[in-house]
Motif scaffolding. Structure first.
Motif, PDB file in Angstrom:
ATOM      1  N   GLY A 101       0.818  -1.209   0.000  1.00 59.55           N
ATOM      2  CA  GLY A 101       0.000   0.000   0.000  1.00 59.55           C
ATOM      3  C   GLY A 101       0.855   1.262   0.000  1.00 59.55           C
ATOM      4  N   GLN A 104       2.401   1.964  -3.388  1.00 61.73           N
ATOM      5  CA  GLN A 104       1.428   2.550  -4.305  1.00 61.73           C
ATOM      6  C   GLN A 104       1.265   4.045  -4.020  1.00 61.73           C
ATOM      7  OE1 GLN A 104       0.344   0.125  -6.502  1.00 61.73           O
ATOM      8  NE2 GLN A 104      -0.061   1.981  -7.626  1.00 61.73           N
ATOM      9  N   ALA A 105       1.185   4.391  -2.748  1.00 63.06           N
ATOM     10  CA  ALA A 105       1.000   5.803  -2.383  1.00 63.06           C
ATOM     11  C   ALA A 105       2.214   6.640  -2.772  1.00 63.06           C
ATOM     12  CB  ALA A 105       0.731   5.917  -0.884  1.00 63.06           C
ATOM     13  N   GLU A 108       2.009   6.851  -6.693  1.00 64.36           N
ATOM     14  CA  GLU A 108       0.854   7.537  -7.302  1.00 64.36           C
ATOM     15  C   GLU A 108       0.701   8.967  -6.795  1.00 64.36           C
ATOM     16  OE1 GLU A 108      -1.201   6.194  -9.768  1.00 64.36           O
ATOM     17  OE2 GLU A 108       0.372   4.676  -9.746  1.00 64.36           O
ATOM     18  N   HIS A 109       1.027   9.200  -5.529  1.00 73.07           N
ATOM     19  CA  HIS A 109       0.742  10.514  -4.953  1.00 73.07           C
ATOM     20  C   HIS A 109       1.962  11.183  -4.327  1.00 73.07           C
ATOM     21  CE1 HIS A 109      -3.479  10.089  -5.777  1.00 73.07           C
ATOM     22  NE2 HIS A 109      -3.435   8.877  -5.275  1.00 73.07           N
ATOM     23  N   PHE A 318       9.127  10.110   3.064  1.00 74.91           N
ATOM     24  CA  PHE A 318       7.768   9.585   2.889  1.00 74.91           C
ATOM     25  C   PHE A 318       7.489   8.479   3.910  1.00 74.91           C
ATOM     26  CE2 PHE A 318       5.183   6.145   1.123  1.00 74.91           C
ATOM     27  CZ  PHE A 318       4.016   6.812   0.805  1.00 74.91           C
ATOM     28  N   ASP A 321       6.646   9.298   7.666  1.00 74.02           N
ATOM     29  CA  ASP A 321       5.218   9.620   7.857  1.00 74.02           C
ATOM     30  C   ASP A 321       4.365   8.355   7.846  1.00 74.02           C
ATOM     31  OD1 ASP A 321       5.637  12.292   8.103  1.00 74.02           O
ATOM     32  OD2 ASP A 321       4.650  12.870   6.234  1.00 74.02           O
ATOM     33  N   GLN A 322       4.690   7.430   6.953  1.00 73.28           N
ATOM     34  CA  GLN A 322       3.908   6.196   6.854  1.00 73.28           C
ATOM     35  C   GLN A 322       4.020   5.356   8.119  1.00 73.28           C
ATOM     36  OE1 GLN A 322       1.731   5.331   4.329  1.00 73.28           O
ATOM     37  NE2 GLN A 322       2.158   7.452   3.791  1.00 73.28           N
ATOM     38  N   LEU A 324       4.655   6.495  11.176  1.00 73.34           N
ATOM     39  CA  LEU A 324       3.847   7.223  12.157  1.00 73.34           C
ATOM     40  C   LEU A 324       2.377   6.834  12.028  1.00 73.34           C
ATOM     41  CD1 LEU A 324       3.942  10.079  13.974  1.00 73.34           C
ATOM     42  CD2 LEU A 324       2.889  10.991  11.899  1.00 73.34           C
ATOM     43  N   TRP A 325       1.895   6.799  10.786  1.00 77.61           N
ATOM     44  CA  TRP A 325       0.482   6.508  10.535  1.00 77.61           C
ATOM     45  C   TRP A 325       0.156   5.031  10.777  1.00 77.61           C
ATOM     46  CZ3 TRP A 325      -4.194   7.672  10.854  1.00 77.61           C
ATOM     47  CH2 TRP A 325      -5.196   7.125  10.051  1.00 77.61           C
TER      48      TRP A 325
ATOM     49  N   SER B 259      -4.716   4.771  -2.287  1.00 73.08           N
ATOM     50  CA  SER B 259      -3.346   5.206  -1.990  1.00 73.08           C
ATOM     51  C   SER B 259      -3.305   6.690  -1.613  1.00 73.08           C
ATOM     52  CB  SER B 259      -2.415   4.893  -3.161  1.00 73.08           C
ATOM     53  OG  SER B 259      -2.815   5.560  -4.332  1.00 73.08           O
ATOM     54  N   LYS B 260      -4.282   7.469  -2.081  1.00 68.49           N
ATOM     55  CA  LYS B 260      -4.332   8.884  -1.710  1.00 68.49           C
ATOM     56  C   LYS B 260      -4.523   9.033  -0.202  1.00 68.49           C
ATOM     57  CE  LYS B 260      -6.668  11.731  -4.489  1.00 68.49           C
ATOM     58  NZ  LYS B 260      -7.864  12.414  -5.050  1.00 68.49           N
ATOM     59  N   LEU B 262      -3.466   7.039   2.145  1.00 65.92           N
ATOM     60  CA  LEU B 262      -2.203   6.768   2.830  1.00 65.92           C
ATOM     61  C   LEU B 262      -1.269   7.964   2.730  1.00 65.92           C
ATOM     62  CD1 LEU B 262      -1.268   3.074   2.006  1.00 65.92           C
ATOM     63  CD2 LEU B 262      -1.850   4.040   4.228  1.00 65.92           C
ATOM     64  N   MET B 263      -1.284   8.635   1.604  1.00 60.27           N
ATOM     65  CA  MET B 263      -0.424   9.798   1.399  1.00 60.27           C
ATOM     66  C   MET B 263      -0.858  10.956   2.294  1.00 60.27           C
ATOM     67  SD  MET B 263       2.125  10.808  -0.571  1.00 60.27           S
ATOM     68  CE  MET B 263       2.978  12.298  -0.082  1.00 60.27           C
ATOM     69  N   ASN B 265      -3.192  11.127   5.022  1.00 52.68           N
ATOM     70  CA  ASN B 265      -3.534  11.020   6.445  1.00 52.68           C
ATOM     71  C   ASN B 265      -2.424  11.451   7.410  1.00 52.68           C
ATOM     72  OD1 ASN B 265      -6.265  10.417   6.519  1.00 52.68           O
ATOM     73  ND2 ASN B 265      -5.929   8.222   6.210  1.00 52.68           N
ATOM     74  N   PRO B 266      -1.183  10.955   7.229  1.00 50.04           N
ATOM     75  CA  PRO B 266      -0.170  11.355   8.221  1.00 50.04           C
ATOM     76  C   PRO B 266       0.115  12.859   8.226  1.00 50.04           C
ATOM     77  CG  PRO B 266       0.790   9.934   6.507  1.00 50.04           C
ATOM     78  CD  PRO B 266      -0.686   9.959   6.280  1.00 50.04           C
ATOM     79  N   VAL B 267       0.002  13.496   7.071  1.00 49.03           N
ATOM     80  CA  VAL B 267       0.264  14.938   6.997  1.00 49.03           C
ATOM     81  C   VAL B 267      -0.782  15.700   7.815  1.00 49.03           C
ATOM     82  CG1 VAL B 267       0.542  16.897   5.425  1.00 49.03           C
ATOM     83  CG2 VAL B 267       1.301  14.611   4.711  1.00 49.03           C
TER      84      VAL B 267
END
Lengths: 342, 342
Positions: A101, A104-105, A108-109, A318, A321-322, A324-325, B259-260, B262-263, B265-267
């Motif tokens: 996951g 992908q993030a 893609e983003h 990146f 942050d992931q 942390l989440w 995937s958006k 995941l990108m 949420n932590p921010v």
């Protein structure tokens, strides 16, 4: 009479080479799913023929063929080509890297896809995710791994890149051979160990019949992203509609293949454990030695190669942050589910 | 001169109603992404207009509109409609249920989609995954939750279905209202708590400005699957090419939207914690009370409703394999990554 069907677009035919044997309907199968989808979306006006490893070129010949514009696309793992540039590994999997996951993030983003395609442009291609294996197993071993010292001198088939270099620091003698050639080498004893993907593919390739110990807790592939490598010139020649078709067909294959692994892996795992496979976690000291080795490899490449450093630093920012989440989302949820009786 | 473009297919126009405000570019945005993709894949011959909650119908009017064949598709959460049938909840999220990846595997390769579409056929629709929120947060509370007793009498906006019934057993007075109406209710004190999705959406809706405590360890949504609800008759009328386009566009939206989250949420999480939000885990006793309550609700429905029981038992059999697998794959990987310093 009925008027004949009108096709405003000329027929388009592409060829795709994969790095895998046809028997692996997971990995090679993502190419088949892609081709079926392209055909359906275009009403048959755009067709892609899919060729297993060895049919058009050797398993690892895809980047050369794309560089020479002799093929429209491939389906392969970027870390097979770290001989060209070590930074290729970031597009597939690196030690202590991303989950499916997260990958992908980032692509893609985040900046992942953009940075990697800048690198791949030198070889005339760009990538689209084809399927993600999810977190892989730690591989098959003929002898137990009780401490980092057991890696010393171990002849092992493994994925390339930063991971291969990290294992070399631990003393592993890496053998980068196609998955299909491993069974015989293990049987003959010219190979001591192999890591390929996970239960479903590994069982297909018969590794459980020639090695007894199956380890988990692999730090090196939190989720390996297999990708469609698309020749830039071939893509630019397509109509906007067909360009959209290529991207959408990749998304269809990715959704199908990534979830197929989750469905199939536990079934294979139970079957193999039922017929004698010894399932074992890597000892904590082994994971710690792997982390130390990987950090050294990252530091060495970053000191020498600015392009590697740039991608590595973006990935880690990146990833922080992931982590942390994940600590307050999927991780505690998975822990809870591992603790309740359903 | 150049010959005019020939379009062999007639133009197709569909309408999609979503359950969300336009401002939520995650949830409502999945509809927009779908429509853009359909247009690109069809070369403009198939267009979908996307309507936010309230434009064509109220937020939760989608299933009625599909049943009456007055709309071609919706974008919503199946558990909003458990008043029609409690088993609807399985298509979105249930307590101690599946993660995003597991949900996809159950639907694409297990029996999930098949069983659920049998149920949905009574209402003239079938579903395609539109995006998955991933593991959600446990919601916003004006007062701390120190024990299960703190749920007694709590007026809370929450997702419906088995989860809502479980919370009712714990004493929560559930309020099923659209997300956009929650801010004012919390501000006025007619609501004590809200759970919606996660940091990004919750911040957009301003919940952090009217409630201080943000809990994690939500056992109720390991990954909520938002779905495109597609009218069966409208789908059957499409050409095979356009049917393939609908499916592929859903896959594109799903990959993008999942995937958006995941990108983003932590921010958002870091920003809210930086401006006063108190992040707290649910105490273990609260999770245990939630599990007990959910198991009672599952047993009650299973005893009375054979269709519910059939889907529940299939889900749990699938899930037991997934837990076995996650314990040796993604779970230890996430634990390792939470323990190393990168």
């Amino acid at each position: 009479g009925v008027a004949p069907a009108v096709h405003a677009q000329a027929a388009v035919r592409w060829r795709m080479a994969t790095s895998f044997p046809k028997s692996l309907e997971t990995l090679h199968g993502a190419g088949v799913k892609f081709a079926e989808t392209v055909k359906a979306l275009s009403g048959g006006k755009f067709e892609v023929s899919v060729h297993a490893a060895g049919e058009l070129m050797p398993a690892f010949g895809i980047v050369d063929a794309l560089s020479e514009d002799t093929i429209e696309m491939g389906l392969t793992a970027a870390y097979y080509y770290t001989g060209k540039d070590p930074a290729f590994a970031f597009s597939c999997a690196v030690p202590f890297g991303l989950t499916a996951g997260q990958n992908q993030a980032w692509k893609e983003h985040g900046n992942g896809r953009k940075l990697l395609n800048e690198l791949f442009a030198k070889y005339n291609f760009q990538t689209l995710s084809a399927l993600n294996t999810g977190t892989q197993m730690g591989g098959w071993y003929r002898k137990e791994i009780k401490s980092p010292a057991d890696f010393k001198g171990l002849k092992m088939r493994l994925g390339g890149g930063v991971f291969g270099e990290s294992m070399a620091k631990l003393g592993v003698v890496a053998q980068n051979m196609p998955a299909g050639e491993v069974y015989q080498a293990l049987e003959k004893g010219t190979l001591d160990a192999v890591e390929f993907v996970g239960p479903y593919d590994d069982e297909k390739l018969g590794y459980n019949k020639v090695a007894k110990y199956y380890y988990y807790g692999a730090w090196w592939e939190g989720g390996a992203d297999l990708e469609f490598f698309v020749n830039n010139k071939a893509l630019a020649k397509l109509s906007p509609e067909n360009q959209a078709i290529v991207k959408a067909a990749a998304a269809v294959a990715n959704q199908d293949g990534t979830s197929k692994y989750l469905m199939l892996n536990p079934v294979s795992l139970k079957r193999m454990v039922g017929s004698g496979t010894q399932l074992k976690p890597f000892p904590k000291a082994v994971v710690e030695a792997g982390f130390k080795a990987a950090q050294e490899v990252y530091a060495e490449h970053s000191a020498k190669e600015p392009a590697f450093k740039k991608i590595y630093e973006d990935l880690r920012a990146f990833q922080r942050d992931q982590i942390l989440w994940s600590r307050i989302s999927e991780l505690p949820f998975l822990q809870t589910m591992a603790s309740v009786k359903i």
